[in-house]
Design a protein around this motif. Structure first.
Motif, PDB file in Angstrom:
ATOM      1  N   LEU A  98       0.830  -1.208   0.000  1.00 33.75           N
ATOM      2  CA  LEU A  98       0.000   0.000   0.000  1.00 33.75           C
ATOM      3  C   LEU A  98       0.862   1.255   0.000  1.00 33.75           C
ATOM      4  CD1 LEU A  98      -2.655  -1.112   2.624  1.00 33.75           C
ATOM      5  CD2 LEU A  98      -2.855  -1.131   0.149  1.00 33.75           C
ATOM      6  N   ASN A  99       2.145   1.099   0.281  1.00 34.95           N
ATOM      7  CA  ASN A  99       3.042   2.236   0.419  1.00 34.95           C
ATOM      8  C   ASN A  99       3.992   2.353  -0.772  1.00 34.95           C
ATOM      9  OD1 ASN A  99       3.997   4.436   1.805  1.00 34.95           O
ATOM     10  ND2 ASN A  99       5.531   3.268   2.923  1.00 34.95           N
ATOM     11  N   ARG A 100       3.739   1.623  -1.842  1.00 41.13           N
ATOM     12  CA  ARG A 100       4.677   1.569  -2.952  1.00 41.13           C
ATOM     13  C   ARG A 100       4.880   2.932  -3.605  1.00 41.13           C
ATOM     14  NH1 ARG A 100       4.500  -2.481  -8.152  1.00 41.13           N
ATOM     15  NH2 ARG A 100       6.410  -1.707  -9.072  1.00 41.13           N
ATOM     16  N   GLY A 101       3.798   3.666  -3.843  1.00 42.91           N
ATOM     17  CA  GLY A 101       3.902   4.981  -4.483  1.00 42.91           C
ATOM     18  C   GLY A 101       4.751   5.942  -3.669  1.00 42.91           C
ATOM     19  N   ASN A 102       4.534   5.973  -2.384  1.00 42.27           N
ATOM     20  CA  ASN A 102       5.318   6.871  -1.521  1.00 42.27           C
ATOM     21  C   ASN A 102       6.792   6.480  -1.520  1.00 42.27           C
ATOM     22  OD1 ASN A 102       3.028   8.238  -0.843  1.00 42.27           O
ATOM     23  ND2 ASN A 102       2.702   7.166   1.081  1.00 42.27           N
ATOM     24  N   ARG A 103       7.070   5.177  -1.501  1.00 38.24           N
ATOM     25  CA  ARG A 103       8.472   4.742  -1.504  1.00 38.24           C
ATOM     26  C   ARG A 103       9.155   5.113  -2.811  1.00 38.24           C
ATOM     27  NH1 ARG A 103       9.214  -0.489  -1.548  1.00 38.24           N
ATOM     28  NH2 ARG A 103       7.058  -1.131  -1.711  1.00 38.24           N
ATOM     29  N   GLU A 104       8.442   4.979  -3.958  1.00 38.53           N
ATOM     30  CA  GLU A 104       9.040   5.334  -5.246  1.00 38.53           C
ATOM     31  C   GLU A 104       9.312   6.838  -5.329  1.00 38.53           C
ATOM     32  OE1 GLU A 104       6.508   3.786  -8.272  1.00 38.53           O
ATOM     33  OE2 GLU A 104       7.249   1.739  -8.012  1.00 38.53           O
ATOM     34  N   GLN A 105       8.376   7.654  -4.835  1.00 39.12           N
ATOM     35  CA  GLN A 105       8.597   9.105  -4.830  1.00 39.12           C
ATOM     36  C   GLN A 105       9.816   9.466  -3.989  1.00 39.12           C
ATOM     37  OE1 GLN A 105       5.012  10.932  -3.459  1.00 39.12           O
ATOM     38  NE2 GLN A 105       3.909  10.647  -5.397  1.00 39.12           N
ATOM     39  N   GLU A 106       9.923   8.837  -2.827  1.00 37.95           N
ATOM     40  CA  GLU A 106      11.078   9.092  -1.950  1.00 37.95           C
ATOM     41  C   GLU A 106      12.383   8.682  -2.642  1.00 37.95           C
ATOM     42  OE1 GLU A 106      12.978  10.439   1.436  1.00 37.95           O
ATOM     43  OE2 GLU A 106      10.843  10.602   0.952  1.00 37.95           O
ATOM     44  N   LEU A 107      12.369   7.539  -3.353  1.00 41.62           N
ATOM     45  CA  LEU A 107      13.556   7.064  -4.065  1.00 41.62           C
ATOM     46  C   LEU A 107      13.965   8.054  -5.148  1.00 41.62           C
ATOM     47  CD1 LEU A 107      15.584   4.750  -4.588  1.00 41.62           C
ATOM     48  CD2 LEU A 107      13.920   3.848  -6.218  1.00 41.62           C
ATOM     49  N   HIS A 108      12.996   8.558  -5.939  1.00 43.15           N
ATOM     50  CA  HIS A 108      13.318   9.524  -6.997  1.00 43.15           C
ATOM     51  C   HIS A 108      13.849  10.829  -6.407  1.00 43.15           C
ATOM     52  CE1 HIS A 108      11.892   6.977 -10.147  1.00 43.15           C
ATOM     53  NE2 HIS A 108      10.629   6.964  -9.727  1.00 43.15           N
ATOM     54  N   ARG A 109      13.274  11.260  -5.312  1.00 43.39           N
ATOM     55  CA  ARG A 109      13.739  12.497  -4.665  1.00 43.39           C
ATOM     56  C   ARG A 109      15.192  12.328  -4.209  1.00 43.39           C
ATOM     57  NH1 ARG A 109      10.628  12.879  -0.034  1.00 43.39           N
ATOM     58  NH2 ARG A 109       8.840  13.041  -1.398  1.00 43.39           N
ATOM     59  N   GLU A 110      15.515  11.195  -3.595  1.00 42.85           N
ATOM     60  CA  GLU A 110      16.887  10.953  -3.133  1.00 42.85           C
ATOM     61  C   GLU A 110      17.853  10.863  -4.317  1.00 42.85           C
ATOM     62  OE1 GLU A 110      18.129  10.936  -0.080  1.00 42.85           O
ATOM     63  OE2 GLU A 110      16.137  11.474   0.668  1.00 42.85           O
ATOM     64  N   GLN A 111      17.418  10.246  -5.428  1.00 39.56           N
ATOM     65  CA  GLN A 111      18.286  10.145  -6.601  1.00 39.56           C
ATOM     66  C   GLN A 111      18.590  11.540  -7.163  1.00 39.56           C
ATOM     67  OE1 GLN A 111      16.183   7.455  -9.187  1.00 39.56           O
ATOM     68  NE2 GLN A 111      17.162   5.634  -8.295  1.00 39.56           N
ATOM     69  N   ARG A 112      17.576  12.430  -7.207  1.00 41.87           N
ATOM     70  CA  ARG A 112      17.815  13.796  -7.690  1.00 41.87           C
ATOM     71  C   ARG A 112      18.797  14.524  -6.783  1.00 41.87           C
ATOM     72  NH1 ARG A 112      12.157  13.729  -8.697  1.00 41.87           N
ATOM     73  NH2 ARG A 112      11.800  14.819  -6.730  1.00 41.87           N
ATOM     74  N   LYS A 113      18.628  14.372  -5.473  1.00 46.88           N
ATOM     75  CA  LYS A 113      19.558  15.020  -4.537  1.00 46.88           C
ATOM     76  C   LYS A 113      20.977  14.501  -4.736  1.00 46.88           C
ATOM     77  CE  LYS A 113      16.361  15.886  -0.723  1.00 46.88           C
ATOM     78  NZ  LYS A 113      16.021  15.511   0.672  1.00 46.88           N
ATOM     79  N   ASN A 114      21.128  13.186  -4.929  1.00 49.05           N
ATOM     80  CA  ASN A 114      22.456  12.595  -5.135  1.00 49.05           C
ATOM     81  C   ASN A 114      23.101  13.108  -6.424  1.00 49.05           C
ATOM     82  OD1 ASN A 114      22.283  11.176  -2.767  1.00 49.05           O
ATOM     83  ND2 ASN A 114      21.631   9.261  -3.731  1.00 49.05           N
ATOM     84  N   LYS A 115      22.290  13.275  -7.500  1.00 53.10           N
ATOM     85  CA  LYS A 115      22.839  13.799  -8.754  1.00 53.10           C
ATOM     86  C   LYS A 115      23.336  15.230  -8.570  1.00 53.10           C
ATOM     87  CE  LYS A 115      20.271  11.033 -12.083  1.00 53.10           C
ATOM     88  NZ  LYS A 115      19.241  11.038 -13.135  1.00 53.10           N
ATOM     89  N   ILE A 121      30.352  18.103  -6.636  1.00 56.79           N
ATOM     90  CA  ILE A 121      31.686  17.541  -6.348  1.00 56.79           C
ATOM     91  C   ILE A 121      32.568  17.556  -7.579  1.00 56.79           C
ATOM     92  CG2 ILE A 121      32.870  15.390  -5.735  1.00 56.79           C
ATOM     93  CD1 ILE A 121      30.555  14.797  -3.825  1.00 56.79           C
ATOM     94  N   THR A 122      32.003  17.161  -8.734  1.00 50.92           N
ATOM     95  CA  THR A 122      32.831  17.104  -9.948  1.00 50.92           C
ATOM     96  C   THR A 122      33.202  18.494 -10.460  1.00 50.92           C
ATOM     97  OG1 THR A 122      30.808  16.904 -11.276  1.00 50.92           O
ATOM     98  CG2 THR A 122      31.957  14.872 -10.706  1.00 50.92           C
ATOM     99  N   ASN A 123      32.374  19.494 -10.226  1.00 52.71           N
ATOM    100  CA  ASN A 123      32.657  20.841 -10.715  1.00 52.71           C
ATOM    101  C   ASN A 123      33.547  21.651  -9.782  1.00 52.71           C
ATOM    102  OD1 ASN A 123      31.123  20.394 -12.982  1.00 52.71           O
ATOM    103  ND2 ASN A 123      29.250  21.231 -12.073  1.00 52.71           N
ATOM    104  N   SER A 124      33.744  21.207  -8.585  1.00 48.78           N
ATOM    105  CA  SER A 124      34.541  21.988  -7.634  1.00 48.78           C
ATOM    106  C   SER A 124      36.035  21.783  -7.888  1.00 48.78           C
ATOM    107  CB  SER A 124      34.187  21.589  -6.198  1.00 48.78           C
ATOM    108  OG  SER A 124      34.597  20.275  -5.947  1.00 48.78           O
TER     109      SER A 124
END
Length: 163
Positions: A98-115, A121-124
């Protein structure tokens, strides 16, 4: 020949004799009609004392659980009889969360933050300047060599002589 019972009291007068006899007859009648003073009847049975209501309730609940389990067992046995006793050993069940949608949104948000963090880091520019360190180390070695010349022998940092 039977005579009437004689009284043990002496008869002084007929009137006294008659009163005594009457009192004695009344006494005998009372003794004959007397009821027992000791109550030999059974005790009154109080209905709430011999019944343990909690025990009866627990027994009723236990019987209810047994009946329910028996019903479920009967259903299973009847299902086995209807399907000729074949087993269902397929494991093709899908996991539904029942929580799959929320988990996927959280995963995409974390991936954007990591990018974003990776791009930063690479530009510094690096803070470490290896060439400057090498030049500084060369100067330090030159300084150590000049110091050792005045002491008469050259030693390394570990205490061993270079000669």
């Amino acid at each position: 020949m039977h005579r009437a019972p004689q009284m043990t009291l002496p008869r002084g007068s007929k009137y006294l004799q008659c009163t005594w006899e009457k009192a004695y007859q009344d006494h005998r009648k009372k003794v004959r009609d007397a009821q027992p003073l000791v109550d030999t009847h059974a005790l009154l049975c109080l209905r709430h004392l011999p019944l343990n209501i909690k025990k009866l309730k627990l027994e009723e609940e236990r019987l209810f659980v047994i009946d329910r389990d028996n019903y479920l067992l009967l259903e299973k046995v009847s299902c086995i009889m209807r399907t000729r006793g074949q087993t269902d050993n397929r494991n093709d069940y899908t996991h539904r969360s029942l929580n799959r949608g929320n988990r996927e949104q959280e995963l995409h948000r974390e991936q954007r933050k990591n990018k974003i963090i990776l791009g930063r880091i690479t530009n510094s520019e690096p803070l470490y300047q290896a060439r400057k360190w090498q030049e500084d180390w060369a100067r330090t070695e030159k300084f150590q060599d000049t110091l050792m010349k005045y002491h008469g022998r050259q030693q390394t940092c570990k205490g061993k002589s270079r000669n």
